[in-house]
Motif scaffolding. Structure first.
Motif, PDB file in Angstrom:
ATOM      1  N   ARG A  80       0.841  -1.200   0.000  1.00  0.00           N
ATOM      2  CA  ARG A  80       0.000   0.000   0.000  1.00  0.00           C
ATOM      3  C   ARG A  80       0.874   1.247   0.000  1.00  0.00           C
ATOM      4  NH1 ARG A  80      -5.112  -1.544   3.981  1.00  0.00           N
ATOM      5  NH2 ARG A  80      -5.577  -3.560   2.977  1.00  0.00           N
ATOM      6  N   VAL A  81       0.303   2.334  -0.523  1.00  0.00           N
ATOM      7  CA  VAL A  81       1.055   3.581  -0.692  1.00  0.00           C
ATOM      8  C   VAL A  81       0.328   4.719   0.015  1.00  0.00           C
ATOM      9  CG1 VAL A  81       1.933   5.267  -2.348  1.00  0.00           C
ATOM     10  CG2 VAL A  81       2.040   2.809  -2.884  1.00  0.00           C
ATOM     11  N   VAL A  82       1.039   5.394   0.913  1.00  0.00           N
ATOM     12  CA  VAL A  82       0.506   6.521   1.670  1.00  0.00           C
ATOM     13  C   VAL A  82       1.261   7.780   1.257  1.00  0.00           C
ATOM     14  CG1 VAL A  82       0.248   7.515   3.981  1.00  0.00           C
ATOM     15  CG2 VAL A  82      -0.148   5.061   3.618  1.00  0.00           C
ATOM     16  N   LEU A  83       0.534   8.847   0.953  1.00  0.00           N
ATOM     17  CA  LEU A  83       1.145  10.110   0.558  1.00  0.00           C
ATOM     18  C   LEU A  83       1.100  11.127   1.694  1.00  0.00           C
ATOM     19  CD1 LEU A  83      -0.066  10.779  -3.109  1.00  0.00           C
ATOM     20  CD2 LEU A  83       1.946   9.513  -2.310  1.00  0.00           C
ATOM     21  N   ASP A  84       2.009  12.074   1.620  1.00  0.00           N
ATOM     22  CA  ASP A  84       2.099  13.155   2.603  1.00  0.00           C
ATOM     23  C   ASP A  84       1.122  14.260   2.214  1.00  0.00           C
ATOM     24  OD1 ASP A  84       3.031  15.185   4.405  1.00  0.00           O
ATOM     25  OD2 ASP A  84       4.986  14.209   4.422  1.00  0.00           O
ATOM     26  N   GLY A  85       0.230  14.612   3.128  1.00  0.00           N
ATOM     27  CA  GLY A  85      -0.730  15.687   2.882  1.00  0.00           C
ATOM     28  C   GLY A  85      -0.324  16.948   3.611  1.00  0.00           C
ATOM     29  N   VAL A  86       0.109  17.951   2.861  1.00  0.00           N
ATOM     30  CA  VAL A  86       0.554  19.221   3.446  1.00  0.00           C
ATOM     31  C   VAL A  86      -0.592  20.212   3.281  1.00  0.00           C
ATOM     32  CG1 VAL A  86       2.361  20.977   3.470  1.00  0.00           C
ATOM     33  CG2 VAL A  86       2.897  18.634   2.755  1.00  0.00           C
ATOM     34  N   PHE A  87      -1.479  20.243   4.266  1.00  0.00           N
ATOM     35  CA  PHE A  87      -2.716  21.005   4.151  1.00  0.00           C
ATOM     36  C   PHE A  87      -2.768  22.225   5.066  1.00  0.00           C
ATOM     37  CE2 PHE A  87      -4.429  16.570   3.121  1.00  0.00           C
ATOM     38  CZ  PHE A  87      -4.194  16.732   1.766  1.00  0.00           C
ATOM     39  N   ASN A  88      -1.767  22.391   5.906  1.00  0.00           N
ATOM     40  CA  ASN A  88      -1.715  23.555   6.786  1.00  0.00           C
ATOM     41  C   ASN A  88      -1.306  24.815   6.036  1.00  0.00           C
ATOM     42  OD1 ASN A  88       0.620  25.159   8.537  1.00  0.00           O
ATOM     43  ND2 ASN A  88      -1.320  24.903   9.618  1.00  0.00           N
ATOM     44  N   HIS A  89      -0.436  24.650   5.047  1.00  0.00           N
ATOM     45  CA  HIS A  89       0.094  25.786   4.303  1.00  0.00           C
ATOM     46  C   HIS A  89       0.330  25.397   2.854  1.00  0.00           C
ATOM     47  CE1 HIS A  89       3.650  23.607   5.956  1.00  0.00           C
ATOM     48  NE2 HIS A  89       4.052  23.727   4.697  1.00  0.00           N
ATOM     49  N   ALA A  90       0.455  26.400   2.009  1.00  0.00           N
ATOM     50  CA  ALA A  90       0.773  26.178   0.597  1.00  0.00           C
ATOM     51  C   ALA A  90       2.154  26.774   0.323  1.00  0.00           C
ATOM     52  CB  ALA A  90      -0.296  26.798  -0.291  1.00  0.00           C
TER      53      ALA A  90
ATOM     54  N   TYR B   2       1.594  38.580   6.501  1.00  0.00           N
ATOM     55  CA  TYR B   2       0.558  37.555   6.400  1.00  0.00           C
ATOM     56  C   TYR B   2       1.033  36.368   7.242  1.00  0.00           C
ATOM     57  CZ  TYR B   2       3.885  35.867   2.884  1.00  0.00           C
ATOM     58  OH  TYR B   2       5.020  35.472   2.223  1.00  0.00           O
ATOM     59  N   ALA B   3       0.105  35.547   7.690  1.00  0.00           N
ATOM     60  CA  ALA B   3       0.475  34.392   8.502  1.00  0.00           C
ATOM     61  C   ALA B   3       1.189  33.366   7.637  1.00  0.00           C
ATOM     62  CB  ALA B   3      -0.772  33.781   9.134  1.00  0.00           C
ATOM     63  N   ALA B   4       2.299  32.872   8.162  1.00  0.00           N
ATOM     64  CA  ALA B   4       3.083  31.863   7.461  1.00  0.00           C
ATOM     65  C   ALA B   4       3.537  30.820   8.475  1.00  0.00           C
ATOM     66  CB  ALA B   4       4.292  32.497   6.769  1.00  0.00           C
ATOM     67  N   TRP B   5       3.783  29.624   7.987  1.00  0.00           N
ATOM     68  CA  TRP B   5       4.150  28.536   8.891  1.00  0.00           C
ATOM     69  C   TRP B   5       5.462  28.843   9.587  1.00  0.00           C
ATOM     70  CZ3 TRP B   5       8.002  24.633   9.044  1.00  0.00           C
ATOM     71  CH2 TRP B   5       7.738  23.598   9.963  1.00  0.00           C
ATOM     72  N   TRP B   6       5.399  28.955  10.907  1.00  0.00           N
ATOM     73  CA  TRP B   6       6.547  29.285  11.745  1.00  0.00           C
ATOM     74  C   TRP B   6       7.287  30.517  11.230  1.00  0.00           C
ATOM     75  CZ3 TRP B   6       9.331  25.745  15.458  1.00  0.00           C
ATOM     76  CH2 TRP B   6       8.427  24.849  16.054  1.00  0.00           C
ATOM     77  N   GLY B   7       6.545  31.462  10.652  1.00  0.00           N
ATOM     78  CA  GLY B   7       7.125  32.701  10.162  1.00  0.00           C
ATOM     79  C   GLY B   7       7.867  32.603   8.856  1.00  0.00           C
ATOM     80  N   ASN B   8       7.843  31.428   8.224  1.00  0.00           N
ATOM     81  CA  ASN B   8       8.525  31.242   6.940  1.00  0.00           C
ATOM     82  C   ASN B   8       7.631  31.779   5.828  1.00  0.00           C
ATOM     83  OD1 ASN B   8       9.676  30.334   4.550  1.00  0.00           O
ATOM     84  ND2 ASN B   8      10.250  28.338   5.385  1.00  0.00           N
ATOM     85  N   ARG B   9       7.974  32.936   5.291  1.00  0.00           N
ATOM     86  CA  ARG B   9       7.096  33.603   4.320  1.00  0.00           C
ATOM     87  C   ARG B   9       6.896  32.793   3.047  1.00  0.00           C
ATOM     88  NH1 ARG B   9       9.106  39.076   4.051  1.00  0.00           N
ATOM     89  NH2 ARG B   9      10.327  38.562   5.878  1.00  0.00           N
ATOM     90  N   ALA B  10       7.743  31.799   2.820  1.00  0.00           N
ATOM     91  CA  ALA B  10       7.568  30.934   1.654  1.00  0.00           C
ATOM     92  C   ALA B  10       6.414  29.958   1.828  1.00  0.00           C
ATOM     93  CB  ALA B  10       8.857  30.160   1.377  1.00  0.00           C
TER      94      ALA B  10
END
Length: 221
Positions: A61-71, A112-120
């Protein structure tokens, strides 16, 4: 990868978890540009289709990483916000605090809000119904495509039980056996009541294992 599956299966492996595979300008791909496209550098959607077929044929089986908190800054909706400013149709998809957005000038603070302040890594505003529907649709899309589950990146940072309860409902409606595992670093009881995740990454167990197995020779147990 597919040509190594016989060897992987010979080791007794029955599941593979992949770090993010969706289109991104970052090598690690946590900066998602397009949630519906596997990165062309990884062979695109066709490569994932082939891998899934070959893995499933071997009982893997294959599980993918879902990065849904930030883009990412390259994500279309955020790019539209950069271009259109307050007039963007996607203004409510993120958390702007001033205009124009400062996405690149490191000499100025991000507004703007960014994950842990990382503007990327601009954070999604998951209170916005359109954002919730978008993320749920991504989850459903790839389950229908044939993946066997999701490993959720920092899901506690979407601090909303109702969001994850609906996420589970939609995923399990397509594949009741789909596996949902969250990257939770602390106490996980809240997410393991049976209505959100099936499991979490057990960092409480990992830390003492690392301390015992990888400690320096002069370190006491």
């Amino acid at each position: 990868m597919a040509d190594k599956l016989d060897y992987i299966a010979s080791l007794g492996v029955n599941a593979i978890y992949f770090c993010p595979v969706f289109q991104s300008a970052a090598n690690h791909r946590y900066h998602t540009h397009d949630y519906y496209q596997v990165d062309p550098m990884l062979g695109g959607n066709a490569a994932l289709r082939h891998l899934l077929d070959e893995a499933h044929a071997r009982g893997i089986r294959v599980v993918l990483d879902g990065v849904f908190n930030h883009a990412s800054r390259g994500f279309f909706q955020f790019n539209d916000l950069l271009e259109q400013g307050e007039g963007s149709a996607y203004r409510d998809w993120f958390h702007p605090s001033a205009w124009p957005l400062n996405a690149y000038d490191e000499s100025k603070p991000a507004n703007y809000a960014a994950w842990w302040g990382n503007r990327a890594l601009p954070k999604f505003n998951t209170d916005t119904p359109a954002v919730r529907e978008f993320l749920w649709d991504v989850a459903e899309h790839w389950i229908r495509f044939g993946i066997d589950g999701w490993r959720l990146d920092v899901p506690n940072e979407i601090d909303d039980d109702a969001f994850w309860q609906e996420f589970r409902r939609r995923v399990k409606a397509i594949n009741p056996d789909a596996y949902i595992v969250g990257e939770i670093w602390g106490d996980a009881h809240r997410w393991l009541a049976g209505d959100q995740f099936d499991a979490v990454m057990n960092y409480h167990f990992t830390r003492p294992c690392l301390a015992f197995l990888a400690r320096a020779p002069w370190t006491t147990p």
